[in-house]
Design a protein around this motif. Structure first.
Motif, PDB file in Angstrom:
ATOM      1  N   ARG A   1      27.077  11.861  -4.059  1.00 34.98           N
ATOM      2  CA  ARG A   1      25.817  11.920  -4.822  1.00 34.98           C
ATOM      3  C   ARG A   1      24.759  12.669  -4.028  1.00 34.98           C
TER       4      ARG A   1
ATOM      5  N   GLN B   1      25.076   4.404  -9.595  1.00 30.47           N
ATOM      6  CA  GLN B   1      26.463   4.611 -10.031  1.00 30.47           C
ATOM      7  C   GLN B   1      27.335   3.388  -9.761  1.00 30.47           C
TER       8      GLN B   1
ATOM      9  N   HIS C   1      21.147  10.376 -15.117  1.00 28.11           N
ATOM     10  CA  HIS C   1      22.066   9.469 -14.422  1.00 28.11           C
ATOM     11  C   HIS C   1      21.570   8.031 -14.435  1.00 28.11           C
TER      12      HIS C   1
ATOM     13  N   ARG D   1      29.057  10.002 -14.012  1.00 29.89           N
ATOM     14  CA  ARG D   1      29.679   9.976 -12.697  1.00 29.89           C
ATOM     15  C   ARG D   1      30.537  11.212 -12.427  1.00 29.89           C
TER      16      ARG D   1
ATOM     17  N   SER E   1      27.188  15.453  -9.928  1.00 30.12           N
ATOM     18  CA  SER E   1      26.588  14.425  -9.073  1.00 30.12           C
ATOM     19  C   SER E   1      26.338  14.925  -7.659  1.00 30.12           C
ATOM     20  N   SER E   2      27.134  15.896  -7.217  1.00 27.35           N
ATOM     21  CA  SER E   2      27.099  16.303  -5.803  1.00 27.35           C
ATOM     22  C   SER E   2      27.031  17.819  -5.653  1.00 27.35           C
TER      23      SER E   2
END
Lengths: 343, 343, 343
Positions: free
Chosen positions: A25, A225, B36, B42, B47-48
């Motif tokens: 994340r 999450q 989110h 997810r 997310s990243s």
């Protein structure tokens, strides 16, 4: 083959096993703003880049507990999806501030296993680490949960109960690089009380209360999450209630504690904690604190204060347990942590 | 002269007309974090930043459906303020990822008109395009709505029903520049299932449920600057209920489908969709999927999977319609889309 | 010694006193997105970096009222924690746009004091200034509140009632550096009505309504770090209701006024305002406006329009007070402000 995650059962864990949790994340200004919308967060270091710079940091970091929740949330699908109870925390350490743009992921090592005598459940101890994009550990903590067995006839593992510190020593705490409270501005921070103004044993009723809403705890829990069904699905329990993520109560209590502990700026250690009773929407959460210890640190002007933080749903402050030794029904949380504050 | 927007009526639309919708929107990390918080999103690519870079993108884009909702929301004041019903979607294409700092605006072209036999309403087909600050189209889709006539005696336009593809072919999909799943990390993504592990016809019950709150669907709908009164004003309907924006159900179902389809990372095409029944606060939304098709793409390691995504308010999964050919009352959404996933 | 903030009482204020309020706040894209999720905010200048640049600004600023709420919120612990009533506003001026990354703090000067004849309360006038990280004043306004005395026997201060302008003159308004509406795009902005299209005395019913939720007003109020207990604690009043922060109603009404006043882009002055009746969750807020004045400014293409903005919980628009001269029960807010719009 079933594609969905059934969660892990007690017999799936083995001592020394390392679990790399999913879904890294990247955190940023959106997560920060939401944290401040969901909780009455006012600690100046996490509110103002200028205040953080005056304290020797490059900018305002993501709130300490927001970082904790992100790291924790990733462990839920592998550790606590089938958990019957979250039993405790220990040896929690904040090792490096998390800044906007950092990407967090989590790993857990199984450090203890103990099957319960009913053969239906067991206790799993894991040491979880949150890592940033440079593989630096930013947070580590131990927690233990009671997990169901898939098959009651599965053999019990060798019992290993880890040797955990009842509390971190001041020397165990990591002070963020550069942190300096020599020129700390008490007026901007909101209260005149330095660490020297608190006595060990002193108790503080934080006075304010916040009534909990379903939309708020679900938004928080999703943002980290955390996928535990009980927080989101009103059909999950017979009484139609959604159980509130324990971390929501932790953050609510910690931010309420600003009123009386505005200068306990940064959480540095988590010694232990118990979710004494479940919390539900409609509860009005209050908090009180007790000073357990104080210590100097090597950083200029920075002291460490050990605090008990108790969240309640009302009722008298400063009482925790009944004559039977059990938490009173109005107590939601009993947390023991170290914070950094101006000496 | 009335200054407020009365919305458009059926006789205001002409074939070939281009409508430039109002209020461009710069999107960023705040929109991402809210997405989110409002949905259990997810998918690792959204997310990243690290995960997105390992997949060949410069950083994590705004979630595919968040971009869709922004583009869609702008069309509401001109297309669906007086709509009686949203009838369908077709030929939806995600042409370019949207990144923080991009500014989106929308235009729609009227591509079909058909007055209903009751002379009170008509069907309008529009092809909507979302453009970024460089006038690149990032999303395009067709939708059709039933709109009231202002004047039942207004002459009917020539009937033109556009020839729409029942589904996009794999070759119709646009793969984001640089997308590469050759080094895809299944552990970080959260599930071990590649496209090869799914069979055409396979059905997946996504298990989890989320109970809908008024505050959440209104926050989402406002964030996309969707102004339809029925979503916000409890005095609008006789039963005092606020109708939930269909896109809220789409996002809830798609994010719930992570559990079983964690690697169906990016939506690339929308073949069709029906909002089968209205959704209201208090409903607990669940989802199931069915694999409709699979295809290779030219991008390294990237496959395309065609999925039916069904949202329900509970009830049995894997059933859609009754003997009368109508959607069962517990079915909220029936969506047909293409996603990109590791082969 | 009590560590928590008891708030200030009437006898704590002295004329000329300057209060430096606590907890500076760095604002950014997260605050912006939340503002747009909590309110139906659509003014293009605050929505799009491109639109702001085409209007001569470096980028889209934080919404004018969001900046106001941040500055206002900081004053609550020192000014209105023990307030019985917020009595009024005057001479509010937006002096400099607030951009992402700016850090805001607030100071207030006591400019008036008047003990009430009951000797239990008094009225305090403060001029509050919001400053950015460069010590530039971005917002200033006067407000006055009725505050309880701690000790009814404390001596009354000399009565000083400040001489406040009933309304700012157009020449009192500060136009943001570079603002230029010469190439203003009415289509992108959402409505075709320039200032010339509005007549003094014209009234506009903004038509739309939003039903208020507890989670939303609390998130907003917390985001501005406003700590007044009545907004958060359902046990605070005998009827179990949480009083909604007056600023939540201001923002709701202002953003609802987009429908009919989409081109009244930026608030430049606040002449006065009254929170006519309390607002509670479940109320459906509506708004109407009246054009009070119009003026040219020195900035190219930029006019100033003076507007009365009235929020109601339903009921007939365009009526404010009953025969007794008191606000009608359905009127929530009566605000008088200057906005900048294309001439």
């Amino acid at each position: 083959m079933v594609k969905t995650n059934p969660g892990w059962f007690f017999e799936d864990y083995t001592l020394g096993q390392v679990i790399n949790h999913a879904v890294p994340r990247t955190v940023g200004p959106g997560e920060r703003a939401l944290y401040h919308a969901l909780y009455p967060a006012r600690h100046a270091l996490y509110s103002s880049d200028q205040f953080a710079r005056a304290s020797g940091l490059p900018q305002s970091p993501l709130d300490d507990l927001a970082a904790f929740h992100v790291v924790f949330g990733k462990t839920v699908p592998d550790v606590s999806l089938n958990a019957v109870a979250n039993l405790g925390y220990a040896e929690g350490r904040w090792l490096k501030p998390v800044y906007p743009g950092d990407t967090l992921r989590s790993t857990s090592e199984v450090i203890g296993l103990k099957q319960n005598s009913n053969c239906k459940t067991g206790v799993v101890w894991v040491r979880t680490r949150g890592l940033n994009q440079n593989d630096e550990t930013v947070i580590s903590f131990v927690r233990w949960v009671m997990v169901r067995k898939r098959d009651v006839d599965a053999p019990a593992p060798e019992t290993v109960v880890p040797d955990l510190k009842p509390a971190l020593a001041p020397a165990d705490l990591t002070i963020p690089d550069g942190l300096d409270f020599s020129d700390y501005d008490l007026t901007l921070a909101g209260e005149p009380h330095r660490m020297a103004d608190y006595e060990i044993g002193e108790q503080i009723d934080h006075v304010d209360g916040v009534t909990i809403e379903e939309a708020e705890h679900m938004m928080a829990t999703r943002l980290w999450q955390n996928t535990a069904k009980v927080h989101f699905d009103a059909t999950n329990r017979e009484d139609g209630k959604r159980l509130i993520y324990g971390g929501h109560v932790i953050s609510m209590a910690r931010t309420l504690s600003f009123n009386g502990l505005a200068n306990a700026q940064m959480i540095a250690g988590l010694n232990g904690g118990a979710h004494a009773n479940p919390c539900f929407a409609g509860d009005t959460v209050r908090a009180w604190s007790e000073v357990l210890d104080k210590a100097q640190t090597v950083a200029p002007g920075v002291g460490a204060i050990r605090l008990r933080l108790v969240a309640t749903r009302g009722g008298a402050p400063f009482v925790l347990k009944g004559e039977d030794g059990k938490y009173l029904p109005h107590v939601l949380l009993d947390l023991d942590y170290w914070a950094l504050m101006p000496v």
